[in-house]
Scaffold this motif. Structure first.
Motif, PDB file in Angstrom:
ATOM      1  N   THR A 198       0.802  -1.170  -0.023  1.00 24.54           N
ATOM      2  CA  THR A 198       0.162   0.005   0.050  1.00 24.54           C
ATOM      3  C   THR A 198       0.921   1.313   0.190  1.00 24.54           C
ATOM      4  O   THR A 198       0.309   2.430  -0.099  1.00 24.54           O
ATOM      5  CB  THR A 198      -0.914   0.122   1.273  1.00 24.54           C
ATOM      6  N   GLY A 199       2.139   1.036   0.111  1.00 20.71           N
ATOM      7  CA  GLY A 199       2.979   2.297   0.160  1.00 20.71           C
ATOM      8  C   GLY A 199       3.364   2.647  -1.320  1.00 20.71           C
ATOM      9  O   GLY A 199       3.011   2.155  -2.381  1.00 20.71           O
ATOM     10  N   THR A 200       4.189   3.732  -1.333  1.00 20.27           N
ATOM     11  CA  THR A 200       4.445   4.497  -2.941  1.00 20.27           C
ATOM     12  C   THR A 200       5.149   3.520  -3.688  1.00 20.27           C
ATOM     13  O   THR A 200       5.045   3.476  -4.900  1.00 20.27           O
ATOM     14  CB  THR A 200       5.132   5.702  -2.792  1.00 20.27           C
ATOM     15  N   ILE A 201       5.877   2.894  -3.027  1.00 19.07           N
ATOM     16  CA  ILE A 201       7.017   1.824  -3.822  1.00 19.07           C
ATOM     17  C   ILE A 201       6.169   0.669  -4.324  1.00 19.07           C
ATOM     18  O   ILE A 201       6.053   0.131  -5.380  1.00 19.07           O
ATOM     19  CB  ILE A 201       8.369   1.231  -3.216  1.00 19.07           C
ATOM     20  N   HIS A 203       0.594  -2.509   6.548  1.00 20.18           N
ATOM     21  CA  HIS A 203       0.755  -2.590   8.253  1.00 20.18           C
ATOM     22  C   HIS A 203      -0.754  -2.863   8.711  1.00 20.18           C
ATOM     23  O   HIS A 203      -0.869  -3.755   9.239  1.00 20.18           O
ATOM     24  CB  HIS A 203       1.549  -1.383   8.312  1.00 20.18           C
ATOM     25  N   GLU A 261      16.519   0.330   5.190  1.00 23.06           N
ATOM     26  CA  GLU A 261      16.785   0.099   6.435  1.00 23.06           C
ATOM     27  C   GLU A 261      17.234  -1.320   6.756  1.00 23.06           C
ATOM     28  O   GLU A 261      18.140  -1.442   7.761  1.00 23.06           O
ATOM     29  CB  GLU A 261      15.507   0.501   7.592  1.00 23.06           C
ATOM     30  N   ASP A 305      16.347   1.400  -4.645  1.00 22.28           N
ATOM     31  CA  ASP A 305      16.750   2.863  -4.237  1.00 22.28           C
ATOM     32  C   ASP A 305      17.447   3.464  -5.753  1.00 22.28           C
ATOM     33  O   ASP A 305      18.480   2.934  -6.051  1.00 22.28           O
ATOM     34  CB  ASP A 305      17.673   2.835  -3.097  1.00 22.28           C
ATOM     35  N   GLY A 335       6.597   8.039   0.636  1.00 26.25           N
ATOM     36  CA  GLY A 335       6.025   7.892   1.787  1.00 26.25           C
ATOM     37  C   GLY A 335       6.518   8.932   2.979  1.00 26.25           C
ATOM     38  O   GLY A 335       7.666   9.699   2.717  1.00 26.25           O
TER      39      GLY A 335
HETATM   40  P1  NAD Z   1       5.539   4.227   2.428  1.00 23.67           P
HETATM   41  O1  NAD Z   1       5.318   4.799   3.954  1.00 23.67           O
HETATM   42  O2  NAD Z   1       4.440   4.799   1.328  1.00 23.67           O
HETATM   43  O3  NAD Z   1       4.905   2.628   2.436  1.00 23.67           O
HETATM   44  C1  NAD Z   1       5.176   1.724   3.414  1.00 23.67           C
HETATM   45  C2  NAD Z   1       4.646   0.644   3.565  1.00 23.67           C
HETATM   46  O4  NAD Z   1       4.976  -0.295   4.321  1.00 23.67           O
HETATM   47  C3  NAD Z   1       3.100   0.329   3.518  1.00 23.67           C
HETATM   48  O5  NAD Z   1       2.661  -0.482   2.597  1.00 23.67           O
HETATM   49  C4  NAD Z   1       2.813  -0.023   5.042  1.00 23.67           C
HETATM   50  O6  NAD Z   1       1.595  -0.586   5.143  1.00 23.67           O
HETATM   51  C5  NAD Z   1       4.077  -0.867   5.508  1.00 23.67           C
HETATM   52  N1  NAD Z   1       4.555  -0.737   6.795  1.00 23.67           N
HETATM   53  C6  NAD Z   1       4.821   0.036   7.448  1.00 23.67           C
HETATM   54  N2  NAD Z   1       5.065  -0.027   8.540  1.00 23.67           N
HETATM   55  C7  NAD Z   1       4.988  -1.309   8.693  1.00 23.67           C
HETATM   56  C8  NAD Z   1       5.316  -2.445   9.520  1.00 23.67           C
HETATM   57  N3  NAD Z   1       5.562  -2.102  11.013  1.00 23.67           N
HETATM   58  N4  NAD Z   1       5.103  -3.847   9.533  1.00 23.67           N
HETATM   59  C9  NAD Z   1       4.752  -4.325   8.201  1.00 23.67           C
HETATM   60  N5  NAD Z   1       4.606  -3.213   7.131  1.00 23.67           N
HETATM   61  C10 NAD Z   1       4.697  -1.993   7.442  1.00 23.67           C
HETATM   62  O7  NAD Z   1       6.941   4.149   2.006  1.00 23.67           O
HETATM   63  P2  NAD Z   1       7.631   4.065   0.650  1.00 23.67           P
HETATM   64  O8  NAD Z   1       7.852   5.548   0.467  1.00 23.67           O
HETATM   65  O9  NAD Z   1       6.897   2.980  -0.330  1.00 23.67           O
HETATM   66  O10 NAD Z   1       9.022   3.523   1.196  1.00 23.67           O
HETATM   67  C11 NAD Z   1       9.303   2.135   1.496  1.00 23.67           C
HETATM   68  C12 NAD Z   1      10.644   1.933   1.368  1.00 23.67           C
HETATM   69  O11 NAD Z   1      11.232   2.056   0.327  1.00 23.67           O
HETATM   70  C13 NAD Z   1      11.417   2.582   2.514  1.00 23.67           C
HETATM   71  O12 NAD Z   1      12.403   1.707   3.260  1.00 23.67           O
HETATM   72  C14 NAD Z   1      12.065   3.674   1.886  1.00 23.67           C
HETATM   73  O13 NAD Z   1      13.394   4.195   2.265  1.00 23.67           O
HETATM   74  C15 NAD Z   1      12.388   3.109   0.434  1.00 23.67           C
HETATM   75  N6  NAD Z   1      12.362   3.749  -0.588  1.00 23.67           N
HETATM   76  C16 NAD Z   1      11.344   4.534  -1.015  1.00 23.67           C
HETATM   77  C17 NAD Z   1      11.486   5.228  -2.081  1.00 23.67           C
HETATM   78  C18 NAD Z   1      10.273   5.928  -2.674  1.00 23.67           C
HETATM   79  O14 NAD Z   1      10.424   6.892  -3.762  1.00 23.67           O
HETATM   80  N7  NAD Z   1       9.209   5.907  -2.016  1.00 23.67           N
HETATM   81  C19 NAD Z   1      12.640   5.625  -3.000  1.00 23.67           C
HETATM   82  C20 NAD Z   1      13.785   4.824  -2.553  1.00 23.67           C
HETATM   83  C21 NAD Z   1      13.604   4.033  -1.310  1.00 23.67           C
END
Ligand code: NAD
Ligand code: MG
Length: 394
Positions: A13-16, A39, A127, A151, A211
């Motif tokens: 459900t996150g942006t990635i 989550h 992380e 990334d 996110g």
């Molecule tokens: P986000 O906050 O949009 O999404 C996070 C996802 O993780 C959601 O689906 C959420 O439900 C899930 N989640 C959160 N906490 C949780 C938990 N305790 N247990 C299980 N699931 C959990 O984040 P994002 O921007 O998609 O980033 C995700 C990862 O990708 C991060 O580590 C971020 O550093 C990395 N990243 C993101 C981007 C980007 O463009 N968004 C770029 C490079 C790296």
């Protein structure tokens, strides 16, 4: 790899996660969604399940899982709950590809499970490498997994590095890694302005939609610090061979400098579907739905040195990498607490590095021995961070 590959998306459900589903939906003949996890956002995961019909849906939260079960009654998707279930769908024998896109330390256990199970891991969760780089890279090797960085910077570096993993950068004629940074929304802010930054201002990133946690990390430059540590583990690069270059246009996603003076860069519009499609298709190239780069519209590319005085988080991350052992895990845990406290308006923007520095100063750094030890260190660092927050908070 078979023609039709089963994909588990951790953090769907996150942006990635959503960008991954967008790329997958363009290639239904190649990828099938096997498991989706989140989550606690029940409605969002339910909608994705109805659209992509995965075999499994996992919610971290037990109560949320019950609600999801209720919403998915009559569908073919089986609902599971908890960290063990995340590990199960990451390591399931029928899974070929795992997108590790949970945010924060919570991504560690399922990422490790995918590594030991020998999956193709598309690693967005930086992380994992910051906390447990040594153990995760060992798990990848022992499990025979294929690790592809998502990334954008590391994906860029991967694309311009020599094709085989180097034991040392010199073996491939690599002199330095040039890790680009947009500089975030406060690149030009004065020290006084930085103190007064609000969460709403910090959440407004100039080039990327991400996110909340990584967006704040981008504003403090901790994101770049975490990425320096990530690059260290992925490419066997010592801290003094990684140079951070601020490049506000975010068109060059990073570079590798060779001993003959060549500097190779990977470029493109800032759109995470490019590295995601690269990871899914590797070594083939897939249409990612990304707009072509219009260099005439870009016009110019600028570069400047980062300012570690205004952005102490970058200095702290370099320091933790040089210290080694459990220091990066302490840094990461303290940062997660600090970012959440800042988002909840419990501490100020420049309290983020102060909190992290105080937690680093309080804890002894040890050699890394096990995941259990790292989880304990993470818990203790969070407790110290909460204590600082309560004592010093505004
Ligand atoms: P986000 O906050 O949009 O999404 C996070 C996802 O993780 C959601 O689906 C959420 O439900 C899930 N989640 C959160 N906490 C949780 C938990 N305790 N247990 C299980 N699931 C959990 O984040 P994002 O921007 O998609 O980033 C995700 C990862 O990708 C991060 O580590 C971020 O550093 C990395 N990243 C993101 C981007 C980007 O463009 N968004 C770029 C490079 C790296
Ligand atoms: Mg990045």
């Amino acid at each position: 790899m078979p023609m039709l590959q089963n994909v588990t998306i951790l953090g769907a459900t996150g942006t990635i996660g959503l960008n991954t589903l967008d790329v997958i939906a363009r290639h239904p003949e190649r990828y099938r969604v096997f498991a989706l996890t989140a989550h606690s956002r029940v409605d969002e995961l339910a909608e994705l399940c109805l659209r992509y019909r995965p075999r499994y849906a996992v919610m971290l939260d037990e109560h949320a899982a019950q609600k999801l079960q209720h919403q998915l009654q009559g569908s073919d998707t089986q609902v599971l709950a908890g960290v063990e279930a995340l590990e199960e769908v990451a390591a399931h024998p029928e899974v070929h590809v795992v997108m590790a896109a949970i945010v924060g330390a919570a991504g560690l256990r399922p990422s490790i499970a995918a590594a030991y199970a020998g999956k193709r891991i598309l690693l967005a969760n930086k992380e994992t490498l910051v906390m447990a780089g040594k153990l995760f890279m060992q798990a990848v090797e022992e499990g025979g997994a294929t690790l592809l960085p998502i990334d954008s910077e590391h994906n860029a570096i991967f694309q311009v590095m020599p094709p085989t993993r180097l034991a040392a950068l010199e073996d491939g004629g690599v002199r330095r890694i040039l890790l680009t940074a947009s500089g975030g929304p406060f690149r030009k802010a004065s020290a006084a302005e930085l103190i007064a930054v609000t969460p709403a201002q910090a959440l407004n990133h100039p080039n990327w939609v991400m996110g909340p946690k990584i967006t704040i990390d981008s504003a403090t430059l901790m994101n770049k610090g975490l990425e320096v540590i990530e690059a260290h583990w992925l490419f066997n690069a010592p801290a003094d061979k990684i140079e951070v270059v601020v490049h506000p246009q975010s068109v060059i996603h990073s570079m590798v400098e060779y001993v003959d003076g060549s500097v190779l860069a990977q470029m493109g519009n800032p759109d995470m579907r490019t590295p995601i499609a690269f990871g899914l298709g590797y070594p083939e190239r897939l249409d990612a739905g990304v707009r072509a780069l219009d260099l005439f519209q870009v016009g110019r590319l600028d570069f400047e040195a980062p300012d570690m005085a205004r952005f102490p988080c970058l200095r702290l991350a370099f320091g933790a990498l040089r210290q080694g052992g459990t220091a990066p895990a302490i840094l990461n845990a303290a940062n997660e607490v600090a970012v959440e406290a800042f988002l909840n308006e419990k501490i100020g923007f420049q309290d983020i590095p102060r909190l992290i520095e105080s937690v680093l100063a309080r804890m002894d750094v040890e050699a890394v021995t096990s995941i259990a030890q790292l989880i304990e260190v993470d818990t203790m660092a969070r407790a110290y961070a909460m204590e600082w927050r309560q004592l010093e908070a505004c």
